[in-house]
Scaffold this active site. Structure first.
Site, PDB file in Angstrom:
ATOM      1  N   GLU A 184       1.045  -1.363  -0.027  1.00  0.00           N
ATOM      2  CA  GLU A 184      -0.020  -0.159  -0.078  1.00  0.00           C
ATOM      3  C   GLU A 184       0.842   1.246  -0.038  1.00  0.00           C
ATOM      4  O   GLU A 184       0.787   2.099   1.073  1.00  0.00           O
ATOM      5  CB  GLU A 184      -0.894  -0.086   1.403  1.00  0.00           C
ATOM      6  CG  GLU A 184      -1.928  -1.110   1.315  1.00  0.00           C
ATOM      7  CD  GLU A 184      -3.002  -0.925   2.453  1.00  0.00           C
ATOM      8  OE1 GLU A 184      -2.731  -0.238   3.292  1.00  0.00           O
ATOM      9  OE2 GLU A 184      -4.103  -1.736   2.253  1.00  0.00           O
ATOM     10  N   GLU A 234      -5.634  -8.642   0.847  1.00  0.00           N
ATOM     11  CA  GLU A 234      -6.267  -8.110   1.972  1.00  0.00           C
ATOM     12  C   GLU A 234      -7.855  -7.945   1.782  1.00  0.00           C
ATOM     13  O   GLU A 234      -8.136  -7.182   0.614  1.00  0.00           O
ATOM     14  CB  GLU A 234      -5.764  -6.969   2.587  1.00  0.00           C
ATOM     15  CG  GLU A 234      -4.259  -7.125   3.406  1.00  0.00           C
ATOM     16  CD  GLU A 234      -4.063  -5.822   4.086  1.00  0.00           C
ATOM     17  OE1 GLU A 234      -4.837  -4.993   4.324  1.00  0.00           O
ATOM     18  OE2 GLU A 234      -2.593  -5.560   4.039  1.00  0.00           O
TER      19      GLU A 234
END
Ligand code: PNW
Length: 456
Positions: free
Chosen positions: A169, A359
């Site tokens: 991320e 995720e």
């Protein structure tokens, strides 16, 4: 209520659970680990809820064998974890700390012994503090240091690890860490956040090359947090706002990783804060960032719905909170259909070799009932809805090859401390007792049916 069909997922689909080093390990000052920017951030007053920190977390570092058995009991065939850079290279670069490497070596061996494929994330936000002191991600040198670190980990573990994620991320690390200031290192400077984003992307590219050189057979990719952006109304101005939001949150990372350079509409909006204007982009950088990789990792939690708001920040968008929707404990909208939309859009616009959901999950205030069970119906429903949406995307032609639930267990949820629980396993942070939640039982049973008749 939509239920996913276990038999709708392809054979050999990757089914996993995910964690990250600082969120679960604890043992923050042991075996030669040096402080990371999160140790520093937690120690600063008012940054993390309740003054919490990762000193103990889930004490995973000392409970490795039990946790490996726990992972195996879920019936997953993959486990995504991250390596703490300050355990491997306490000085950020240079001398390797064997004790740190040994821990991950035992983790990998323990997974393989249980028939579970390790998925190793190289950077999940715990930058060695010494590198922050030397400038951190806004400094180009940090990307070069990451390349060295990636080479070391791949050389040491690449004989047994076949899946590497470079950076987790970059949007969160760059923007929440340097623009919004809510994550470590807690800075609030837009230009700095875009310098950080460029060097995180450069680190990804250098990481891909380093892993390829040290572990030739391994698969390597990046994990992006992506949220499909929708206009609040059908007005043209709101459509344009959604496109700007998409440029900032999604295309800023997707375009360069897929070899297209930065999206020019976003560059223009950024003006002096853009990496080009700051002269951070050197000849060859975009080729490095665009080095073809083996898969795209996607972390998906929600979507964004925006309306145009001229003059509101450089982006000119306002985030809305659609009425009538369900929200998680983070106040993130539950938007499963946006997962199918996102997967189909990635397939159409970028044609990645493979997509993995690295995720997906939700936080709710779980309570343990008298009989010791945790009835997390809302989380269970969240997983069911998102897997059903994934099924729709697969049927529509999106090449999704795996799914990791976030998270294996409740853990240190960054700025929210231990208050926000994402686990499919409940953790009592006083006793460290682990209790499988209803969502964990459902996931386990679903995976049993999905993997029925397949070789282990
Ligand atoms: C991810 N946002 O973080 C991280 O990869 C995990 O470590 C974390 O525990 C999990 O999601 C839940 O928060 C995000 O503001 C943090 O859009 C913030 C955002 C997205 C992802």
């Amino acid at each position: 209520m939509t239920q996913p069909h276990p038999q709708a997922f392809p054979p050999r689909f990757t089914w996993g659970v995910a964690t990250s080093s600082y969120q679960i390990e604890g043992a923050a000052h042991e075996d030669g680990r040096s402080p990371s920017i999160w140790d520093t951030f937690c120690a600063a007053p008012g940054k993390v809820k309740g003054g919490d920190n990762g000193d103990v977390a889930c004490d995973h570092y000392h409970r490795l064998d039990g946790d490996l058995d726990l992972i195996a009991s879920l019936g997953v065939n993959a486990y995504r974890f991250s390596v703490a850079w300050p355990r491997i290279l306490p000085g950020g670069r240079g001398a390797v700390n064997r004790a740190g490497l040994d821990f991950y070596s035992r983790l990998v061996d323990g997974l393989l012994a249980r028939g579970i494929t390790p998925w190793l994330t190289l950077y999940h936000w715990d930058l060695p503090q010494v590198l922050q002191d030397a400038g951190g991600w806004p400094a180009r040198d940090t990307a070069l240091a990451f390349g060295e670190y990636a080479a070391i980990v791949a050389a040491e573990l690449g004989d047994r690890v076949g899946h590497f994620i470079t950076i987790n991320e970059p949007w969160v690390a760059a923007y929440l860490g340097h623009g919004a200031g809510v994550h470590a290192p807690g800075h609030t400077d837009l230009a700095e956040s875009f310098a950080a984003s460029h060097h995180l992307l450069l680190a990804h590219g250098l990481g891909v090359r380093a892993v390829r050189a040290a572990a030739p057979g391994a698969q390597v990719g990046i994990t992006l947090n992506l949220a499909a952006a929708y206009p609040a109304t059908d007005r043209e101005a709101d459509h344009a706002a959604a496109h700007r939001q998409d440029g900032f949150a999604n295309r800023w990372y997707l375009d360069p990783v897929f070899g297209r350079g930065y999206p020019q509409d976003t560059v223009k909006l950024l003006g002096n804060a853009s990496p080009q204007a700051q002269e951070l982009v050197r000849p060859g950088d975009l080729d490095i960032i665009g080095t073809p990789s083996d898969f795209l990792g996607v972390n998906m939690y929600s979507r964004s719905v925006v309306e145009t708001a001229p003059g509101e920040g450089w982006l000119g968008v306002r985030q809305l909170r659609p009425e009538g929707s369900e929200y998680t404990g983070f106040d993130w909208e539950v938007a499963p259909q946006s997962l199918s939309d996102l997967m189909l859009r990635l397939q159409r616009d970028y044609t990645p070799r493979a997509i993995y959901i690295t995720e997906n999950g939700a936080t709710y205030p779980d309570t343990v009932s008298e009989d010791g069970t945790v009835h997390d119906e809302a989380r269970t429903r969240y997983f069911q809805q998102h897997l059903a949406a994934l099924e729709v995307a697969l049927a529509g032609g999106a090449k999704v090859s795996g799914y990791f639930a976030w998270s294996l267990m409740d853990n240190f949820e960054w700025a929210e401390g231990y208050d926000k629980r994402f686990g499919i396993v409940h953790v009592d942070f006083d006793t460290q007792a682990r209790t499988l939640k209803q969502s964990g039982r459902w996931y386990r049973d679903f995976l049993t049916r999905a993997q029925q008749g397949q070789p282990a």
